[in-house]
Design an enzyme around this catalytic site. Structure first.
Site, PDB file in Angstrom:
ATOM      1  N   GLU A 153       0.720  -8.752   0.679  1.00 27.31           N
ATOM      2  CA  GLU A 153       1.799  -9.364   1.438  1.00 27.31           C
ATOM      3  C   GLU A 153       2.907  -9.844   0.495  1.00 27.31           C
ATOM      4  O   GLU A 153       2.688  -9.953  -0.722  1.00 27.31           O
ATOM      5  CB  GLU A 153       1.266 -10.538   2.262  1.00 27.31           C
ATOM      6  CG  GLU A 153       0.265 -10.107   3.311  1.00 27.31           C
ATOM      7  CD  GLU A 153      -0.110 -11.194   4.296  1.00 27.31           C
ATOM      8  OE1 GLU A 153      -0.827 -10.878   5.265  1.00 27.31           O
ATOM      9  OE2 GLU A 153       0.311 -12.352   4.100  1.00 27.31           O
ATOM     10  N   ILE A 186       3.623  -1.215   0.032  1.00 26.60           N
ATOM     11  CA  ILE A 186       2.606  -0.354   0.628  1.00 26.60           C
ATOM     12  C   ILE A 186       2.954   1.115   0.372  1.00 26.60           C
ATOM     13  O   ILE A 186       3.927   1.642   0.921  1.00 26.60           O
ATOM     14  CB  ILE A 186       2.474  -0.617   2.145  1.00 26.60           C
ATOM     15  CG1 ILE A 186       2.259  -2.110   2.404  1.00 26.60           C
ATOM     16  CG2 ILE A 186       1.343   0.227   2.720  1.00 26.60           C
ATOM     17  CD1 ILE A 186       1.052  -2.708   1.683  1.00 26.60           C
ATOM     18  N   ARG A 266      -9.416   2.043  -7.419  1.00 27.12           N
ATOM     19  CA  ARG A 266      -9.384   1.732  -8.849  1.00 27.12           C
ATOM     20  C   ARG A 266     -10.142   2.776  -9.658  1.00 27.12           C
ATOM     21  O   ARG A 266      -9.770   3.082 -10.794  1.00 27.12           O
ATOM     22  CB  ARG A 266      -9.995   0.351  -9.090  1.00 27.12           C
ATOM     23  CG  ARG A 266      -9.152  -0.789  -8.571  1.00 27.12           C
ATOM     24  CD  ARG A 266      -9.949  -2.069  -8.439  1.00 27.12           C
ATOM     25  NE  ARG A 266      -9.117  -3.153  -7.948  1.00 27.12           N
ATOM     26  CZ  ARG A 266      -9.604  -4.285  -7.446  1.00 27.12           C
ATOM     27  NH1 ARG A 266     -10.915  -4.468  -7.366  1.00 27.12           N
ATOM     28  NH2 ARG A 266      -8.779  -5.236  -7.019  1.00 27.12           N
ATOM     29  N   GLU A 386      -3.524  -2.420  -7.390  1.00 25.17           N
ATOM     30  CA  GLU A 386      -4.994  -2.376  -7.281  1.00 25.17           C
ATOM     31  C   GLU A 386      -5.637  -3.356  -8.259  1.00 25.17           C
ATOM     32  O   GLU A 386      -6.683  -3.085  -8.847  1.00 25.17           O
ATOM     33  CB  GLU A 386      -5.540  -0.957  -7.530  1.00 25.17           C
ATOM     34  CG  GLU A 386      -4.791   0.170  -6.875  1.00 25.17           C
ATOM     35  CD  GLU A 386      -4.763   0.093  -5.368  1.00 25.17           C
ATOM     36  OE1 GLU A 386      -5.398  -0.812  -4.799  1.00 25.17           O
ATOM     37  OE2 GLU A 386      -4.068   0.915  -4.745  1.00 25.17           O
TER      38      GLU A 386
END
Length: 407
Positions: A153, A186, A266, A386
């Site tokens: 966010e 995103i 990852r 990530e």
């Protein structure tokens, strides 16, 4: 001392010839199976034909080649490590090798494949209902649909437990949900047909599938990026979005669900970073052999060889680590802190190699005619997403000490 005792490999053997593959200093290709080599070779050939001639221009223009997505699907790259629903079901190591080749071309392409398979598709495969899997996974695997993963966010990246996006159920069990909030940074967001979105509820964090076109759901692409320019990065906005209970991922409960998806992504990154580093070193090695100064190629100078040798050792040790973690994952024995150690080390090594290679290219190193500056810029994002370098350091630190240092 006898004559026999005096003999050593140094004085009995002829000097070795040149390496068959200068980038494979430790002969790590001998650790791969034939199927793994074939997958890696196939991906490399596709990228050589369809991506490498254009990637500099795509990066400069901020263009993502969406028309390439169905080709990636036909090749079996989308969700390739998942089983069923049109997915290839390859080993984790084979998936890692594909990520390596994708990022050797550009981090933006590897990011697309990682988000599609390890975040969007994995979240549906692991936590979705049978109906959700059947509705989305075959289309996502074929590249007929694109997915994204909404966790980060604007104000909460490394601390997703305090996310502000909320979902409130109306009318009790089985009723509709009203979703409000926003997600930021995103990948694939602006082109996704379905978003896996994580939101706080009265029962903790839950996941929802939000199709494009749902009233109240909008996206805004992030412009002026200097990294991952051949990739779509977006903000997702949810304003009174009404979702049926069937949109909820029924098996996802708590923060552990989205974090398990991140661990899948990852894993691909720790292989991908090796690909970026390899491409930089290959570019620098070729350039140093052709660039003549003071009457000889710069690869003949000691300081240049010192740079090249150091980078080759770093590249090969990073690859050895990636392969070891791939084998652990295939054996079902990999731990989250081991993935964190892999991302922490390999991205760190890759970005150092990219920067060092740029110095070998001199002024040409800042041109998009050569790959190191593009990889270096991309790796600045890979270093952050990530899980930042700091977060992965704390994951490893907690594994070593048993003490959480997040607060």
């Amino acid at each position: 001392m006898t004559d026999t005792a005096k003999k050593t490999p140094a004085n009995t053997s002829a000097a070795p010839g040149p390496l068959a593959d200068p980038l494979d200093l430790l002969d790590l290709s001998s650790l791969l199976g034939e199927e793994e080599r074939a997958i890696q070779r196939t991906v490399r050939e596709l990228l050589a034909d369809r991506v490498r001639p254009h990637i500099g221009s795509w990066f400069e223009r901020g263009h993502f080649p969406r028309d390439l997505v169905p080709e990636l699907g036909r090749l079996g790259l989308l969700g390739m490590h998942l089983e069923g629903y049109g997915c290839a079901g390859t080993s984790a190591t084979a998936y890692g090798l594909a990520c390596l080749e994708l990022e050797a071309a550009d981090s933006g392409l590897r990011s697309f494949v990682s988000v599609q398979g390890s975040l969007s598709m994995y979240s549906i495969r692991r936590y979705g209902s049978a109906e959700q899997r059947q509705q989305w996974l075959p289309r996502l695997a074929a590249g007929e649909a694109i997915g994204c993963f909404g966790l980060t966010e604007p104000d909460f990246g490394s601390d997703p437990a305090n996310m502000r996006t909320r979902a409130v159920q109306q009318g009790g069990a089985g009723g509709d949900w009203i979703l409000n909030g926003a997600k930021m940074w995103i990948t694939n967001g602006g082109i996704a047909d379905v978003a896996t979105v994580w939101a706080g509820t009265e029962d903790g964090i839950r996941g929802f599938l939000v199709p494009r076109g749902t009233p109240g759901f909008s996206t805004r692409d992030i412009e002026n990026k200097q990294s991952l320019r051949a990739s779509v990065t977006s903000e997702l906005v949810f304003e009174e979005v009404r979702l049926p209970d069937a949109a909820r991922l029924p098996e996802a409960r708590g923060l552990g669900a989205p974090l398990s998806c991140l661990n899948e992504a990852r894993f691909g990154i720790l292989f991908g970073a090796v690909g970026a580093a390899r491409d930089c070193l290959q570019t620098a090695l070729e350039y140093a052999g052709q660039r003549v100064q003071f009457g000889r190629p710069i690869s003949a100078f000691q300081l240049t060889q010192r740079k090249l040798a150091g980078m080759a050792v770093s590249l090969n040790t990073a690859m050895l680590l990636a392969l070891h973690l791939g084998r652990l994952k295939d054996a079902g024995r990999i731990r989250p802190e081991q993935v964190s150690a892999g991302k922490l080390n390999n991205v760190r090594q890759a970005i150092e190699i990219a920067r060092e290679c740029r110095t070998i290219l001199g002024a040409n190193g800042v041109s998009l005619d050569y790959s190191p500056i593009r990889h270096a810029n991309n790796l600045e994002s890979v270093l952050t997403y990530e899980g930042t370098e700091e977060i992965h350091t704390l994951v490893v630190g907690q594994a070593l000490t048993g003490q959480s240092a997040y607060r």
